[in-house]
Enzyme design. Structure first.
Site, PDB file in Angstrom:
ATOM      1  N   LYS A 299       0.853  -1.369  -0.068  1.00 53.47           N
ATOM      2  CA  LYS A 299       0.041  -0.076  -0.214  1.00 53.47           C
ATOM      3  C   LYS A 299       0.847   1.321  -0.010  1.00 53.47           C
ATOM      4  O   LYS A 299       1.604   1.321   0.967  1.00 53.47           O
ATOM      5  CB  LYS A 299      -0.922  -0.168   1.403  1.00 53.47           C
ATOM      6  CG  LYS A 299      -2.190   0.640   1.218  1.00 53.47           C
ATOM      7  CD  LYS A 299      -3.203   0.600   2.126  1.00 53.47           C
ATOM      8  CE  LYS A 299      -4.473   1.294   2.254  1.00 53.47           C
ATOM      9  NZ  LYS A 299      -5.050   0.942   3.582  1.00 53.47           N
TER      10      LYS A 299
HETATM   11  O1  G3P Z   1      -8.830   2.150   4.143  1.00 48.05           O
HETATM   12  C1  G3P Z   1      -8.868   3.559   4.744  1.00 48.05           C
HETATM   13  C2  G3P Z   1      -9.819   3.522   5.956  1.00 48.05           C
HETATM   14  O2  G3P Z   1      -9.020   2.814   7.049  1.00 48.05           O
HETATM   15  C3  G3P Z   1      -9.920   4.936   6.510  1.00 48.05           C
HETATM   16  O3  G3P Z   1     -11.046   4.947   7.013  1.00 48.05           O
HETATM   17  O4  G3P Z   1     -12.768   5.755   8.602  1.00 48.05           O
HETATM   18  O5  G3P Z   1     -10.396   6.300   8.935  1.00 48.05           O
HETATM   19  O6  G3P Z   1     -11.772   7.291   7.126  1.00 48.05           O
HETATM   20  P1  G3P Z   1     -11.584   6.156   7.832  1.00 48.05           P
END
Ligand code: G3P
Length: 217
Positions: A87
């Site tokens: 990633k």
């Molecule tokens: O895959 C990316 C994700 O982990 C981000 O999620 O909820 O932190 O915006 P969030």
């Protein structure tokens, strides 16, 4: 549409795997920190542990932000297990590194994507996956699903093979709308996946069937 789980929590990964609908896992440094992983050796072992639970792709994120560092770190991560996908953040050196990884047959997930232009660059560099963060766009009053639609159109126009991996998914309607638009993958918290199960008419109907079954038991 493939379902990935977006967590580094082994218990949640096992639960999703046991449900039988899991196609892979995404992690990021924040998710690794959240489960208390500390030190390079522990991080590497954790990725291997995740790969041993699931059968699909497991995204492991580089920390370096310079080209040489991303390449060194990504090659090492990819060597840990055949299921690892490297990633890489959507930055200039990240795009260069994705192009390099592509030439070496190392699979990549281009992360922190917030615009169609960034997604176009990721595809041109040969990324295996592109990760638009739809929830974080919603957080700043911008419709994340519109970005998924734009990327779908662009990739279909030119036949790019990069898979659209909808990330920062927060709730079941994100998943359903991503499926309607044609995202290739949604990476979700376990709560959003299990929320898809729920409907009060299912619960009421089952209660009625079980009550009626008592009448002829
Ligand atoms: O895959 C990316 C994700 O982990 C981000 O999620 O909820 O932190 O915006 P969030």
């Amino acid at each position: 549409m493939k379902f990935f789980i977006d967590t580094a929590d082994l218990a949640q990964i096992r639960e999703a795997q046991e449900l039988g609908v899991l196609d892979g896992v995404t992690t990021n440094p924040s998710l690794m920190a959240k489960v208390g992983i500390k030190g390079a050796a522990a991080v590497e072992q954790h990725y291997i542990d995740i790969c041993n639970i699931v059968t699909g792709d497991v995204s492991a994120e580089v920390i370096s932000t310079d080209y040489e560092g991303i390449v060194r770190e990504g090659e090492h991560l990819a060597s840990l297990h055949p299921q690892i996908v490297v990633k890489v953040p959507m930055i200039k050196d990240g795009v260069r590194a994705i192009k390099y990884f592509t030439s070496k047959g190392i699979r990549t997930n281009c992360t922190l994507v917030f615009s169609a232009g960034q997604a176009l660059l990721a595809a041109k560099a040969g990324a295996t996956y592109v990760s638009p963060f739809i929830g974080r766009l919603d957080d700043v009053s911008t419709d994340g699903l519109v970005l998924i639609e734009e990327i779908r159109t662009i990739y279909d126009n030119y036949g790019y093979q990069t898979q659209i991996l909808a990330a920062s998914v927060r709730h079941p309607m994100h998943i359903i709308n991503c499926a309607k638009i044609g995202a290739d993958v949604a990476t979700c918290p376990l709560s959003a996946i299990t929320a898809l199960l729920k409907h009060p008419l299912t619960d009421n109907g089952l209660a009625q069937f079980l009550a009626d079954a008592q009448k002829f038991a």
